[in-house]
Design a protein around this motif. Structure first.
Motif, PDB file in Angstrom:
ATOM      1  N   GLN A   1       0.829  -1.206   0.000  1.00 18.50           N
ATOM      2  CA  GLN A   1       0.000   0.000   0.000  1.00 18.50           C
ATOM      3  C   GLN A   1       0.865   1.258   0.000  1.00 18.50           C
ATOM      4  O   GLN A   1       0.554   2.243  -0.689  1.00 18.50           O
ATOM      5  N   ALA A   2       1.957   1.231   0.757  1.00 14.09           N
ATOM      6  CA  ALA A   2       2.870   2.375   0.792  1.00 14.09           C
ATOM      7  C   ALA A   2       3.524   2.580  -0.577  1.00 14.09           C
ATOM      8  O   ALA A   2       3.693   3.715  -1.030  1.00 14.09           O
ATOM      9  N   ALA A   3       3.883   1.488  -1.238  1.00 10.16           N
ATOM     10  CA  ALA A   3       4.487   1.590  -2.573  1.00 10.16           C
ATOM     11  C   ALA A   3       3.510   2.206  -3.562  1.00 10.16           C
ATOM     12  O   ALA A   3       3.884   3.060  -4.379  1.00 10.16           O
ATOM     13  N   ASP A   4       2.256   1.783  -3.498  1.00  9.22           N
ATOM     14  CA  ASP A   4       1.241   2.336  -4.398  1.00  9.22           C
ATOM     15  C   ASP A   4       1.057   3.833  -4.152  1.00  9.22           C
ATOM     16  O   ASP A   4       1.008   4.630  -5.098  1.00  9.22           O
ATOM     17  N   ALA A   5       0.969   4.229  -2.884  1.00 13.05           N
ATOM     18  CA  ALA A   5       0.787   5.641  -2.536  1.00 13.05           C
ATOM     19  C   ALA A   5       2.030   6.453  -2.915  1.00 13.05           C
ATOM     20  O   ALA A   5       1.914   7.591  -3.406  1.00 13.05           O
ATOM     21  N   PHE A   6       3.208   5.886  -2.709  1.00 14.72           N
ATOM     22  CA  PHE A   6       4.449   6.578  -3.061  1.00 14.72           C
ATOM     23  C   PHE A   6       4.549   6.776  -4.571  1.00 14.72           C
ATOM     24  O   PHE A   6       4.969   7.842  -5.043  1.00 14.72           O
ATOM     25  N   ALA A   7       4.147   5.768  -5.341  1.00 19.58           N
ATOM     26  CA  ALA A   7       4.171   5.892  -6.808  1.00 19.58           C
ATOM     27  C   ALA A   7       3.288   7.052  -7.259  1.00 19.58           C
ATOM     28  O   ALA A   7       3.661   7.817  -8.149  1.00 19.58           O
ATOM     29  N   GLU A   8       2.143   7.191  -6.619  1.00 18.96           N
ATOM     30  CA  GLU A   8       1.246   8.307  -6.952  1.00 18.96           C
ATOM     31  C   GLU A   8       1.883   9.639  -6.552  1.00 18.96           C
ATOM     32  O   GLU A   8       1.830  10.619  -7.308  1.00 18.96           O
ATOM     33  N   LEU A   9       2.511   9.668  -5.388  1.00 18.93           N
ATOM     34  CA  LEU A   9       3.155  10.893  -4.909  1.00 18.93           C
ATOM     35  C   LEU A   9       4.309  11.315  -5.819  1.00 18.93           C
ATOM     36  O   LEU A   9       4.586  12.508  -5.973  1.00 18.93           O
ATOM     37  N   LEU A  10       4.983  10.349  -6.432  1.00 23.82           N
ATOM     38  CA  LEU A  10       6.090  10.675  -7.344  1.00 23.82           C
ATOM     39  C   LEU A  10       5.660  11.611  -8.473  1.00 23.82           C
ATOM     40  O   LEU A  10       6.466  12.393  -8.973  1.00 23.82           O
ATOM     41  N   GLU A  11       4.404  11.534  -8.851  1.00 21.52           N
ATOM     42  CA  GLU A  11       3.898  12.424  -9.903  1.00 21.52           C
ATOM     43  C   GLU A  11       4.013  13.885  -9.497  1.00 21.52           C
ATOM     44  O   GLU A  11       4.046  14.763 -10.355  1.00 21.52           O
TER      45      GLU A  11
END
Length: 152
Positions: free
Chosen positions: A14-24
């Motif tokens: 879940q953290a990886a998914d949220a971090f990927a979104e934050l990278l944008e």
């Protein structure tokens, strides 16, 4: 995370998914923010594999290509690839990935810990941008489980 239980794996995922979104938002290079965003919108499912959300895997691959050397799997000896997520043997194999052409490296050229060095250099740049955007708490909230889960 080779040593994580299922509950921990879920939290890291879940953290990886949220971090990927934050990278944008927080990637320090505008062009890369765009490339990551576009990759997340249209993940190439055939080339991803593994047990990672396809949009997160697409963001990871786009972030690799966005590094100054435009890295892909062919640039490494034993790379950690998104398709390795969830396969303990492959996860372990990729923990000390080496860049084959050392001239492609910048700050991490003098180290023998290519993956760890790259991760820490990237985290510093990302955290600086997160600070500028007032997203430090969100950054830490997503990065902490990734580090605790074995990203480094």
């Amino acid at each position: 995370g080779v040593f994580l239980n299922n509950e921990d794996k879920s939290e890291v995922s879940q953290a990886a998914d949220a971090f990927a979104e934050l990278l944008e938002e927080i990637h320090p290079i505008e062009e890369c923010r765009h490339e990551i965003s576009e990759a997340r919108k249209r993940p190439d499912l055939a080339s991803l594999g593994g047990r990672m959300d396809p949009s997160t895997a697409a963001a990871a691959n786009a972030a690799w290509r966005c590094l100054p050397a435009h890295f892909e799997e062919i640039h490494f000896d034993k790379p950690f690839e998104v398709a390795h997520v969830g396969s303990p043997g492959l996860e372990k194999r990729g923990r000390r990935a080496k860049v084959l052409d050392r001239t492609l490296l910048g700050a991490c050229k003098p180290t023998s810990w290519d993956r760890a060095c790259s991760l820490w250099v990237s985290l510093h740049a990302l955290s600086a941008r997160a600070d500028q955007l007032g997203k430090s708490r969100e950054f830490i909230r997503h990065v902490y489980p990734l580090l605790a889960g074995g990203a480094a």
